[in-house]
Write an enzyme that holds these catalytic residues in place. Structure first.
Site, short mmCIF file in Angstrom:
data_model
loop_
_atom_site.label_atom_id
_atom_site.label_comp_id
_atom_site.label_asym_id
_atom_site.label_seq_id
_atom_site.Cartn_x
_atom_site.Cartn_y
_atom_site.Cartn_z
N ASP A 24 0.88 -1.16 0.00
CA ASP A 24 0.00 0.00 0.00
C ASP A 24 0.92 1.22 0.00
OD1 ASP A 24 -1.66 2.12 0.53
OD2 ASP A 24 -2.43 1.35 2.44
N LYS A 85 2.76 11.13 -3.42
CA LYS A 85 1.73 10.45 -4.20
C LYS A 85 0.84 11.45 -4.95
CE LYS A 85 -1.74 6.79 -3.52
NZ LYS A 85 -2.28 5.89 -2.48
N GLU A 185 -7.29 0.37 -4.60
CA GLU A 185 -7.32 0.25 -3.14
C GLU A 185 -8.64 -0.31 -2.60
OE1 GLU A 185 -6.06 4.20 -2.09
OE2 GLU A 185 -4.03 3.82 -2.84
N ASP A 209 -12.84 5.40 2.34
CA ASP A 209 -11.41 5.48 2.66
C ASP A 209 -11.01 6.93 2.95
OD1 ASP A 209 -8.62 5.55 2.75
OD2 ASP A 209 -8.34 4.29 0.98
P1 ADP Z 1 -2.97 7.50 3.54
O1 ADP Z 1 -3.86 6.46 2.97
O2 ADP Z 1 -3.25 8.89 3.05
O3 ADP Z 1 -1.51 7.17 3.46
P2 ADP Z 1 -3.64 6.63 6.24
O4 ADP Z 1 -4.76 5.74 5.92
O5 ADP Z 1 -2.38 6.02 6.74
O6 ADP Z 1 -3.32 7.65 5.08
O7 ADP Z 1 -4.18 7.68 7.31
C1 ADP Z 1 -3.37 8.64 7.87
C2 ADP Z 1 -4.22 9.60 8.65
O8 ADP Z 1 -4.89 8.92 9.71
C3 ADP Z 1 -3.40 10.72 9.26
O9 ADP Z 1 -4.05 11.95 9.06
C4 ADP Z 1 -3.42 10.33 10.73
O10 ADP Z 1 -3.30 11.47 11.57
C5 ADP Z 1 -4.79 9.70 10.87
N1 ADP Z 1 -4.92 8.85 12.05
C6 ADP Z 1 -4.14 7.79 12.40
N2 ADP Z 1 -4.53 7.30 13.58
C7 ADP Z 1 -5.57 8.08 14.01
C8 ADP Z 1 -6.40 8.07 15.18
N3 ADP Z 1 -6.21 7.19 16.16
N4 ADP Z 1 -7.37 9.02 15.27
C9 ADP Z 1 -7.54 9.91 14.29
N5 ADP Z 1 -6.81 9.97 13.16
C10 ADP Z 1 -5.82 9.06 13.02
MG MG Z 2 -4.59 4.80 2.16
#
Ligand code: ADP
Ligand code: MG
Length: 616
Positions: A24, A85, A185, A209
């Site tokens: 991912d 990205k 995804e 998502d």
């Molecule tokens: P991406 O797909 O864009 O790479 P992710 O799915 O990894 O992103 O999500 C990252 C986001 O999730 C960030 O903004 C992070 O701050 C948020 N995040 C992670 N854990 C928590 C949580 N426990 N509560 C709220 N937001 C969260």
């Molecule tokens: Mg993602």
């Protein structure tokens, strides 16, 4: 599972794994997974975290990826690259509006060609930067498996266009990975939930998502093991980062912070941003947050936070409505709602989505990991380890050609199933016309000037005939990865030409047109050109890692070893400037042959690491 190869010359034993990994490659975080004992697992790093922040830091000496790079957001923001990205397959014109969101320099001299990122004196393409993240993930899994891996499945958002998909593939290749499949995804997330395993049940799924900077909603229909994407919607600039920004803005107002300070002091701005993210995460499980920065107290309670993000969450619900409309479905038709992305941990998000769809959401798996786990499952299917699941995807944007007057003639419409094949007949518009230009576009507007040009080529050698008489059949063939092949054939004379539409990144229109023409005239020489470029890249990497090796081990190596290694490296560098791929490969081999025993001799593990991956 693992293949063992013995290097007879050096007596080395190298293990090579057959495992196909699932990746991912996220905007905010990336991770890698594989099937271990029949179960998909995400690989954790030394910090026990599977997530690798998609952040790259450049210093004079080295490149840091992940958590170590994230720390540099504060101390060295202009050399710290994030959200790459977003820039994949994009031209400067595409990102001009949002340029100020990045604290690093995004450049391009003309708005047509693709963006580059300037770090110090160097320029990087988003492909190269993404490759750094992929290399880090590859390193992780190779350490876990104690073997080399070379095959991967990488996920991309369902709305990624051809250029973005191709860029992702190329990043994989740069990282030394053969990308067997690009998977959407939401499709991966559904796979992770095992949805569709029971062939008897037909289900309609909404995949919601909400990541760091992007929001995607996809409606999938699953029947007899087939995953079909009915529609997609979303917002490429809406995610957890906006929640953080809302908190920062709240603090700026509440604590009366001078905006000029934020503008001028990048590291203060970043500290505030990171603290806001901590606050947000904490508020997913507690009712209030407070902390101090530079002796000042910052606090926020859950109710305030929810009020701040309410309009943002509302926007995602609007997107859900639009996706349902595109899929021609009522929300009652949705059987399951699958939650993906770190931001779905925010309770308000879960509640709002659940109440909109009128059912509890499906969030039993770790929302950070589901996409990678699904990619690993898809990889396992490709490896032939699972009963074949057919994966059906859709094209997110219409594909067509330019016709008279600059009109877009759509050949494969938006939301069409992939793989797809479609054709249409055309004719000439001038008497005696022997050439026909075929320009391929992507987009939904009626005029091609508003759409995105993917490439063009000229069908040559049409026998001179009165206008309207030649019959020219144009066929579009879109493969499972969303890569487009365009064929043109004059049916009376059987003159035909064919091209594969690669994305236009890093190329001007002219260069692209030339390249495409060449690819028709001479597929073989095109292939050779590609191999040469790859060799140069590889040669360059080896050259650079050798210089790094020399610098890092200056105290261990003898003068003779240093001098000879340098000679071999410079000889390699000379071949890189030329265009003989074999010479480059030979120079690499010679360098490798000479330096291998030195690496063996040196006991330091770091040295071996430095040389890793440069074996031929
Ligand atoms: P991406 O797909 O864009 O790479 P992710 O799915 O990894 O992103 O999500 C990252 C986001 O999730 C960030 O903004 C992070 O701050 C948020 N995040 C992670 N854990 C928590 C949580 N426990 N509560 C709220 N937001 C969260
Ligand atoms: Mg993602």
């Amino acid at each position: 599972m693992a293949k063992i190869s013995i290097n007879m010359k050096e007596g080395d034993v190298e293990k090579e794994s057959d495992v196909i990994i699932g990746i991912d490659l996220g905007t905010t975080n990336s991770l890698v997974a594989y099937i271990k004992d029949g179960k998909a697992v995400a690989i954790k790093g030394s910090n026990k975290e599977a997530l690798v922040p998609s952040i790259i830091h450049f210093s004079k000496e080295d490149i840091l990826v992940g958590d170590a790079a994230k720390e540099k957001l504060i101390s060295d923001p202009s050399n710290t690259i994030f959200s790459v990205k977003r820039l994949m397959g994009k031209s400067y014109g595409d990102v001009d509006k949002v340029k100020e969101l990045f604290s690093y320099s995004i450049i391009d001299d003309d708005t047509e060609s693709l963006v580059k990122i300037k770090v110090g004196e160097k320029y990087y393409t988003p492909i190269e930067l993404s490759a750094e993240i992929l290399k880090e993930l590859k390193k992780r899994i190779e350490k876990e498996l104690d073997a080399k891996v070379s095959k991967a499945v990488i996920t991309v958002p369902a709305y990624f266009n051809d250029a973005q998909r191709q860029a992702t593939r190329d990043a994989g290749k740069l990282a030394g990975l053969d990308v067997l499949r690009i998977v959407n995804e939401p499709t991966a997330a559904s796979l992770a939930y095992g949805i569709g395993q029971d062939a008897e049940i037909e289900q309609t799924i909404a995949v919601y998502d909400l990541g760091g900077g992007t929001f995607d909603i996809s409606i999938l229909k699953i029947h007899i093991g087939i995953f079909e994407v009915l529609s997609t919607n979303g917002d490429t600039f809406l995610g957890g980062d906006d929640f953080d920004r809302a908190i920062v803005n709240y603090w700026i107002e509440k604590n009366k912070i001078d905006e000029a300070k934020i503008a001028s002091d990048k590291s203060f701005g970043q500290s505030l941003r990171l603290m806001a993210e901590r606050a947000k995460k904490q508020l997913s499980t507690t009712d209030s947050f407070s902390a101090t920065l530079d002796g000042v107290e910052y606090s926020i309670d859950k109710k305030t936070f929810q009020d701040l993000i309410q309009p943002l969450v509302e926007k995602t619900i609007d997107s859900c409505k639009m996706a349902l409309k595109d899929a021609k479905l009522d929300k009652a038709a949705i059987d399951h709602v699958v939650m993906v992305g770190g931001s779905t941990r925010v309770p308000l998000v879960n509640e709002s989505v659940g109440s909109f769809f009128g059912k509890p959401v499906n969030n039993s798996l770790d929302p950070d990991e589901v996409v990678a786990l699904g990619a690993a499952i898809q990889a396992d299917v490709l490896a032939g380890n699972q009963k074949d699941l057919l994966l059906l995807d859709i094209t997110p944007l219409s594909l067509g050609i330019e016709t008279v007057g600059g009109l877009m003639d759509t050949i494969i419409p938006r939301n069409n199933k992939v793989p797809a094949r479609a054709g249409r007949n055309y004719t000439t518009s001038v008497d005696g016309q022997t050439n026909l230009k075929i320009a391929v576009y992507q987009g939904e507007r009626d005029l091609i000037e508003h759409n995105r040009k993917l490439g063009e080529f000229i069908l040559k050698g049409i026998p001179p005939m009165p206008m309207g008489l030649p019959k020219i059949e144009i066929q579009f063939i879109l493969n499972a990865d969303g890569i487009l092949t365009v064929k043109a054939k004059e049916l009376r004379s059987n003159v035909e030409q064919e091209i594969e539409i690669k994305s236009s990144y890093g190329l001007s229109e002219e260069e692209m047109a030339l390249m495409l023409l060449d690819s028709i005239k001479n597929a073989e020489s095109d292939m050779n050109a590609r191999v040469l470029l790859e060799s140069r890249n590889e040669g360059n990497n080896v050259y650079k890692s050798t210089l790094r090796f020399l610098a890092q081990n200056d105290h261990i190596l003898t003068d003779e070893e240093k001098a000879k290694t340098k000679d071999f490296a410079e000889a390699l560098n000379t071949t890189i400037q030329g265009d003989d791929k074999d010479a480059i490969n030979q120079a690499m081999e010679a360098l490798n042959e000479y330096t291998s025993p030195i690496a063996h001799k040196a006991m330091d593990l770091n040295i071996k690491d430095a040389l890793k991956g440069k074996k031929m």
